[in-house]
Design a protein around this motif. Structure first.
Motif, PDB file in Angstrom:
ATOM      1  N   ARG A  80     -11.352 -55.818  55.603  1.00 32.60           N
ATOM      2  CA  ARG A  80     -11.570 -54.497  56.233  1.00 32.60           C
ATOM      3  C   ARG A  80     -12.801 -53.801  55.656  1.00 32.60           C
ATOM      4  O   ARG A  80     -12.789 -52.591  55.380  1.00 32.60           O
ATOM      5  N   LEU A  81     -13.850 -54.572  55.528  1.00 30.56           N
ATOM      6  CA  LEU A  81     -15.101 -54.026  55.009  1.00 30.56           C
ATOM      7  C   LEU A  81     -16.026 -53.649  56.161  1.00 30.56           C
ATOM      8  O   LEU A  81     -16.010 -54.270  57.222  1.00 30.56           O
ATOM      9  N   LYS A  82     -16.832 -52.651  55.906  1.00 31.10           N
ATOM     10  CA  LYS A  82     -17.808 -52.189  56.878  1.00 31.10           C
ATOM     11  C   LYS A  82     -19.174 -52.745  56.508  1.00 31.10           C
ATOM     12  O   LYS A  82     -19.505 -52.845  55.325  1.00 31.10           O
ATOM     13  N   ILE A  83     -19.964 -53.109  57.500  1.00 33.15           N
ATOM     14  CA  ILE A  83     -21.336 -53.551  57.232  1.00 33.15           C
ATOM     15  C   ILE A  83     -22.229 -52.320  57.131  1.00 33.15           C
ATOM     16  O   ILE A  83     -22.311 -51.516  58.063  1.00 33.15           O
ATOM     17  N   VAL A  84     -22.863 -52.177  55.998  1.00 36.32           N
ATOM     18  CA  VAL A  84     -23.751 -51.036  55.741  1.00 36.32           C
ATOM     19  C   VAL A  84     -25.164 -51.438  56.149  1.00 36.32           C
ATOM     20  O   VAL A  84     -25.666 -52.494  55.745  1.00 36.32           O
ATOM     21  N   LYS A  85     -25.812 -50.606  56.939  1.00 36.95           N
ATOM     22  CA  LYS A  85     -27.114 -50.949  57.490  1.00 36.95           C
ATOM     23  C   LYS A  85     -28.229 -50.815  56.458  1.00 36.95           C
ATOM     24  O   LYS A  85     -28.149 -50.009  55.523  1.00 36.95           O
ATOM     25  N   LYS A  86     -29.273 -51.631  56.633  1.00 41.75           N
ATOM     26  CA  LYS A  86     -30.432 -51.553  55.747  1.00 41.75           C
ATOM     27  C   LYS A  86     -31.036 -50.145  55.809  1.00 41.75           C
ATOM     28  O   LYS A  86     -30.979 -49.468  56.844  1.00 41.75           O
ATOM     29  N   GLY A  87     -31.596 -49.728  54.679  1.00 42.37           N
ATOM     30  CA  GLY A  87     -32.147 -48.374  54.586  1.00 42.37           C
ATOM     31  C   GLY A  87     -31.166 -47.370  54.024  1.00 42.37           C
ATOM     32  O   GLY A  87     -31.542 -46.243  53.691  1.00 42.37           O
ATOM     33  N   THR A  88     -29.889 -47.771  53.898  1.00 36.35           N
ATOM     34  CA  THR A  88     -28.866 -46.863  53.363  1.00 36.35           C
ATOM     35  C   THR A  88     -29.014 -46.747  51.840  1.00 36.35           C
ATOM     36  O   THR A  88     -29.278 -47.726  51.146  1.00 36.35           O
TER      37      THR A  88
END
Length: 433
Positions: A80-88
Motif C-alpha cells: 500500500r505504498l504511493k509512488i512519489v513523483k520526481k521533484g518532490t
C-alpha cells in the motif's frame, strides 16, 4: 541598514520588518508518510522496479537519483505504498533527522521519510534552504535523546521565516551560487585527502616490501602478489612470528554486564588504524576480567578487527591503555620475533590488507578466522632494518597525517561557513541584493 523585528521564535531570532513567520502546514499543499514493504517476500523486489528510498539514501545526497532497492508493482500494491513523483522534497524524521533531499526519479519511500508538497507561496529552493537552516534546532521538536525522531505533526508545526516571494527567489539564487562554490571547495579538499591517504598507503606498502635502500639486491619472494623483496629478507608465516593469535569473547549477558567503570573492554569500534579510540569504550568488572584472563591485552600486542565492515583495521597497545580485554570481533596478535611497529605497518599495508581479502570466510565474506590469520605471509627484514623502517614510517606518516588533519579542519570550516551563510540569508540577517 534594514529595519528588523523580533520573530518570536528562538531559533529564528530577528527578521526584517516586512517578513512574516509562518507555520509549515500553511506552506504545504499536503504531506505523505511512506511505509515498509514486506521484506520477507522476495517477489516484492525487482531490479527493474520502482526505486525504494530509505534513510541511508537520504543521508548520501541532496538529490535522490537511484537507490539500492527497487520494488515490483506487486510489492508496491501489497504494501500500500504511493509512488512519489520526481521533484518532490523528502524530509527524514528518523535516524538521520533533518536530512533534506529532492527526488530526481519517481520512487516509493520508507515510513521514516516524509514527502513535502509545497504550495505556491514558497520558492522550492528557498524552502529547502530553510529546512536545512532549522536542522541544528530540531532537538526542540524531537523526543528526548534515546530515540531522536520526529513525526508528521511536529514537522507540520515547524515555524519558518517567510520573505516576499520575489525576495525568496533572490535568496535562493544567491545561495545556489555561493553553496556551489563552497561545495566545489569541499570536493577539492576531499580529493586532496583521498590522494594523501592513497600516498600514505603506497608509501607504507613500498617500504615494507622493498626497504629503505634503493640499491639493495632483490630476489623473487616466491609469492606472486608480493613480488621481489631484498635478497637478505625472508617471508615466514605470521604463526612463526607470534606467541598468540586469538580473538576475545563476549561474556555471558552481553552488553547487560557492562559497568560504568572498571576494566576496559575493547570492541571493533575502538580499534582504528590511527589509534585506539576510547570515546565509547565499555567496561567490565574485575570478576569478569578474571573469567576472561586468556584475552587480556598486553603492551606491544596488535589488536586486529576480524569481522564486519571494519575488518582489517588494526593498531598496537602501549602503556597508556592500562588494563583491558577484548571481545570476539577483535584478535590479539602478540609479536615474538618481529618488531611490533614493523608488523603493524605491514598489516596495514596493501600486502597485509590483500591477505585479509583473500582469506575471509563465511557466506558474507566478512570474517577472518584465527587459522587463516596464522597463514599470513610476512616480509621480514633483520631487526635493525625493521626498527629503521618503523622509525622512517613513523616520521613520514605523521607528516602525512598532519596534512590530512589540516585539510579536514578546512573542510569543517567550510561546512560551518556554509551552514552559517544559509542561516543568515534565510532569516534575513544577511541582506541579498
Amino acid at each position: 541598514m534594514r529595519e528588523m523585528k523580533d520573530s518570536g521564535i528562538a531559533w529564528i531570532g530577528e527578521i526584517p520588518r516586512e517578513w512574516e513567520v509562518r507555520k509549515n502546514k500553511y506552506m504545504l499543499e499536503s504531506i505523505y508518510s511512506g511505509g515498509t514493504p514486506t521484506a520477507s517476500n522476495s517477489q516484492y523486489y525487482d531490479d527493474g522496479g520502482v526505486p525504494f528510498v530509505s534513510i541511508s539514501d537520504m543521508s548520501s545526497s541532496q538529490y535522490i537519483l537511484d537507490t539500492k532497492k527497487h520494488l515490483s508493482e506487486k510489492g508496491i500494491v501489497d504494501s500500500r505504498l504511493k509512488i512519489v513523483k520526481k521533484g518532490t522534497i523528502l524530509y527524514s524524521i528518523y535516524a538521520t533527522v533533518g536530512a533534506v533531499s529532492e527526488l530526481k526519479v519517481d520512487a516509493t519511500i520508507s515510513q521514516a521519510i516524509i514527502a513535502l508538497y509545497i504550495n505556491d507561496c514558497v520558492d522550492k529552493k528557498f524552502y529547502k534552504f530553510a529546512l536545512n537552516a532549522i536542522k541544528d534546532f530540531i532537538l526542540l521538536y524531537a523526543n528526548g535523546n534515546t530515540q531522536f525522531n520526529l513525526n508528521a505533526d511536529k514537522v507540520l508545526n515547524f515555524s519558518f521565516p517567510l520573505p516576499p516571494l520575489s525576495e525568496q527567489h533572490l535568496i535562493s539564487s544567491y545561495l545556489d551560487a555561493k553553496c556551489s562554490e563552497i561545495d566545489s571547495a569541499l570536493s577539492l579538499q576531499e580529493q586532496m585527502i583521498s590522494e594523501l591517504r592513497a600516498y600514505k598507503q603506497s608509501l607504507i606498502t613500498e617500504t615494507v616490501t622493498h626497504g629503505l635502500n634503493p640499491n639493495a639486491k632483490m630476489k623473487n619472494s616466491g609469492v606472486e602478489w608480493i613480488g621481489d623483496v631484498p635478497e637478505h629478507w625472508s617471508t615466514p608465516k605470521l604463526s612463526h612470528l607470534t606467541s598468540k593469535i586469538g580473538s576475545g569473547s563476549t561474556p555471558h549477558g552481553g552488553s547487560e554486564i557492562y559497568v560504568s567503570q572498571g576494566i576496559k573492554f575493547l570492541r571493533s569500534q575502538n580499534v582504528l588504524n590511527e589509534g585506539l579510540s576510547l570515546d565509547d569504550v565499555a567496561y567490565i568488572t574485575e570478576d569478569i576480567d578474571d573469567e576472561m584472563a586468556g584475552t587480556r591485552v598486553q603492551v606491544d600486542d596488535i589488536l586486529f578487527n576480524i569481522t564486519g565492515g571494519s575488518i582489517g583495521r588494526c593498531y598496537y597497545v602501549d602503556e597508556s591503555l592500562g588494563r583491558a580485554n577484548v571481545n570476539q570481533h577483535v584478535c590479539i596478535v602478540r609479536p615474538n620475533g618481529i618488531g611490533t611497529k614493523y608488523l603493524l605497518y605491514y598489516l596495514q599495508s596493501e600486502k597485509g590488507q590483500h591477505q585479509v581479502r583473500i582469506r575471509q570466510t563465511g557466506g558474507n565474506r566478512d570474517g577472518l578466522s584465527a587459522a587463516a590469520f596464522k597463514e599470513f605471509v610476512i616480509t621480514l627484514p633483520p631487526d635493525d632494518e625493521q626498527q629503521a623502517i618503523a622509525s622512517f614510517l613513523d616520521e613520514k606518516c605523521a607528516e602525512i597525517d598532519a596534512l590530512i588533519v589540516l585539510r579536514e579542519k578546512k573542510m569543517e570550516a567550510l561546512k560551518e561557513y556554509k551552514k552559517s551563510l544559509i542561516y543568515e540569508c534565510v532569516t534575513g540577517k544577511k541582506q541579498v541584493i
